[in-house]
Design a protein around this motif. Sequence first.
Motif, PDB file in Angstrom:
ATOM      1  N   SER A 151      61.178  60.755   6.220  1.00  0.00           N
ATOM      2  CA  SER A 151      62.150  61.038   7.274  1.00  0.00           C
ATOM      3  C   SER A 151      62.074  59.958   8.340  1.00  0.00           C
ATOM      4  O   SER A 151      60.984  59.470   8.671  1.00  0.00           O
ATOM      5  N   LEU A 152      63.244  59.587   8.873  1.00  0.00           N
ATOM      6  CA  LEU A 152      63.333  58.541   9.898  1.00  0.00           C
ATOM      7  C   LEU A 152      63.888  59.122  11.188  1.00  0.00           C
ATOM      8  O   LEU A 152      64.791  59.957  11.166  1.00  0.00           O
ATOM      9  N   ALA A 153      63.364  58.652  12.299  1.00  0.00           N
ATOM     10  CA  ALA A 153      63.921  58.946  13.620  1.00  0.00           C
ATOM     11  C   ALA A 153      64.450  57.646  14.207  1.00  0.00           C
ATOM     12  O   ALA A 153      63.862  56.585  14.005  1.00  0.00           O
ATOM     13  N   THR A 154      65.558  57.706  14.913  1.00  0.00           N
ATOM     14  CA  THR A 154      66.164  56.494  15.459  1.00  0.00           C
ATOM     15  C   THR A 154      65.378  56.004  16.671  1.00  0.00           C
ATOM     16  O   THR A 154      65.135  56.759  17.620  1.00  0.00           O
ATOM     17  N   SER A 155      64.979  54.739  16.643  1.00  0.00           N
ATOM     18  CA  SER A 155      64.194  54.152  17.722  1.00  0.00           C
ATOM     19  C   SER A 155      65.076  53.834  18.924  1.00  0.00           C
ATOM     20  O   SER A 155      66.230  53.419  18.775  1.00  0.00           O
ATOM     21  N   SER A 156      64.502  53.982  20.100  1.00  0.00           N
ATOM     22  CA  SER A 156      65.202  53.590  21.324  1.00  0.00           C
ATOM     23  C   SER A 156      65.116  52.077  21.558  1.00  0.00           C
ATOM     24  O   SER A 156      65.841  51.537  22.386  1.00  0.00           O
ATOM     25  N   VAL A 157      64.224  51.400  20.825  1.00  0.00           N
ATOM     26  CA  VAL A 157      64.072  49.944  20.939  1.00  0.00           C
ATOM     27  C   VAL A 157      65.083  49.282  20.008  1.00  0.00           C
ATOM     28  O   VAL A 157      65.132  49.579  18.815  1.00  0.00           O
ATOM     29  N   ARG A 200      75.429  58.328   8.483  1.00  0.00           N
ATOM     30  CA  ARG A 200      75.336  59.792   8.297  1.00  0.00           C
ATOM     31  C   ARG A 200      76.282  60.309   7.219  1.00  0.00           C
ATOM     32  O   ARG A 200      76.118  61.419   6.726  1.00  0.00           O
ATOM     33  N   GLN A 201      77.271  59.511   6.837  1.00  0.00           N
ATOM     34  CA  GLN A 201      78.212  59.940   5.811  1.00  0.00           C
ATOM     35  C   GLN A 201      77.737  59.598   4.397  1.00  0.00           C
ATOM     36  O   GLN A 201      78.374  59.976   3.413  1.00  0.00           O
ATOM     37  N   ALA A 202      76.621  58.877   4.267  1.00  0.00           N
ATOM     38  CA  ALA A 202      76.114  58.488   2.951  1.00  0.00           C
ATOM     39  C   ALA A 202      75.609  59.701   2.183  1.00  0.00           C
ATOM     40  O   ALA A 202      75.217  60.722   2.760  1.00  0.00           O
ATOM     41  N   LYS A 203      75.619  59.588   0.866  1.00  0.00           N
ATOM     42  CA  LYS A 203      75.088  60.655   0.018  1.00  0.00           C
ATOM     43  C   LYS A 203      73.584  60.518  -0.171  1.00  0.00           C
ATOM     44  O   LYS A 203      72.841  61.494  -0.159  1.00  0.00           O
ATOM     45  N   HIS A 204      73.115  59.274  -0.363  1.00  0.00           N
ATOM     46  CA  HIS A 204      71.687  58.997  -0.576  1.00  0.00           C
ATOM     47  C   HIS A 204      71.288  57.800   0.278  1.00  0.00           C
ATOM     48  O   HIS A 204      72.101  56.895   0.504  1.00  0.00           O
ATOM     49  N   LEU A 205      70.024  57.782   0.713  1.00  0.00           N
ATOM     50  CA  LEU A 205      69.453  56.651   1.436  1.00  0.00           C
ATOM     51  C   LEU A 205      68.185  56.209   0.721  1.00  0.00           C
ATOM     52  O   LEU A 205      67.356  57.052   0.336  1.00  0.00           O
ATOM     53  N   LEU A 206      68.035  54.900   0.560  1.00  0.00           N
ATOM     54  CA  LEU A 206      66.853  54.329  -0.077  1.00  0.00           C
ATOM     55  C   LEU A 206      66.179  53.368   0.887  1.00  0.00           C
ATOM     56  O   LEU A 206      66.851  52.659   1.638  1.00  0.00           O
ATOM     57  N   CYS A 256      65.031  61.241   3.106  1.00  0.00           N
ATOM     58  CA  CYS A 256      65.572  62.596   3.022  1.00  0.00           C
ATOM     59  C   CYS A 256      66.216  63.061   4.325  1.00  0.00           C
ATOM     60  O   CYS A 256      67.032  63.993   4.312  1.00  0.00           O
ATOM     61  N   ARG A 257      65.851  62.388   5.436  1.00  0.00           N
ATOM     62  CA  ARG A 257      66.388  62.825   6.735  1.00  0.00           C
ATOM     63  C   ARG A 257      66.382  61.656   7.704  1.00  0.00           C
ATOM     64  O   ARG A 257      65.452  60.849   7.727  1.00  0.00           O
ATOM     65  N   VAL A 258      67.445  61.558   8.490  1.00  0.00           N
ATOM     66  CA  VAL A 258      67.496  60.658   9.641  1.00  0.00           C
ATOM     67  C   VAL A 258      67.896  61.499  10.843  1.00  0.00           C
ATOM     68  O   VAL A 258      68.992  62.071  10.870  1.00  0.00           O
ATOM     69  N   ASP A 259      67.007  61.610  11.804  1.00  0.00           N
ATOM     70  CA  ASP A 259      67.224  62.497  12.957  1.00  0.00           C
ATOM     71  C   ASP A 259      67.528  63.907  12.442  1.00  0.00           C
ATOM     72  O   ASP A 259      66.689  64.485  11.741  1.00  0.00           O
ATOM     73  N   ASN A 260      68.711  64.430  12.703  1.00  0.00           N
ATOM     74  CA  ASN A 260      69.039  65.785  12.249  1.00  0.00           C
ATOM     75  C   ASN A 260      69.939  65.799  11.014  1.00  0.00           C
ATOM     76  O   ASN A 260      70.438  66.862  10.620  1.00  0.00           O
TER      77      ASN A 260
END
Length: 275
Positions: free
Chosen positions: A125-131, A234-240, A252-256
């Motif tokens: 899972s990824l969270a968006t950085s403020s940097v 956010r509209q993508a089906k899969h992220l690699l 599997c997750r970016v933010d929410n």
Amino acid sequence: MADVWINGDKESMLDPRDRAFTYGDGVFATMAVDSRGQLRFAESYWQRLQDGSARLGFHWQPSASLLAQIHDLAAKHPLHCLKLQLSRGVGGRGYAAPATPQITEVISISPLPAHYRQWQTDGISLATSSVKLARQPLLAGFKHCNRLEQVLIKQHALPAGYDDWLVLDTEQQVVESSMANLVLLVEQQQQLHALVPSHAYAGVAGVMRQQLLQALLAEGIHLHIREFGISELRQAKHLLLCNSLLGMVDVCRVDNSSFARWQGTARLQQLLVPH
């Protein structure tokens, strides 16, 4: 703790005047050694180091003695990380580079990160950085030794349940994670297309990114390399996500926002994950 060799000598010390130390004036590559003691995609790394050195304005190519030492160390350290750093060396006045650089070559060996196996199995899972990454086309795409932006990103503690940072540039365009390249799989007319962040202005176009894109092409997936923002992600089906030590994993997750695991991941991991 990593074992380190400087210009072929394990007992040597780095000159504090070395330009990689004083200015970040150099390039580097991080490579995985597989279970047989062989470097994966070695020729691609030599080429990228040559290209990166040329971008900074000095010429380098691996000598026979350096290659022999690297292959010997790899054979003795299966399933390890081998890092090769190249500096323009000592010399020049202030920022001005020496007319004839004496390149410093630094090899280090360290274990592969243990948690990568779990990531390969479970996804991350990824969270968006403020940097945000600065846009600088002269330095974009290759792995130079000044990684202060990544240091600033990593100074922030990740939220609970997240594994790495998603990083945007100052124009709010998606670039990469803090330590790996990102590829989106989007569905168009019941076909998957790969949407890949451009690295014309920021980020690193890694060797494993190159290998993953070639593998996706072999799967019949069309590639689109361009800029895009977080809303399109956010509209993508899969992220690699991929890098040289991690190989490839699902995001599997970016933010929410959640994303489905791709059914082709296990198949491509056989090609890309160190084993």
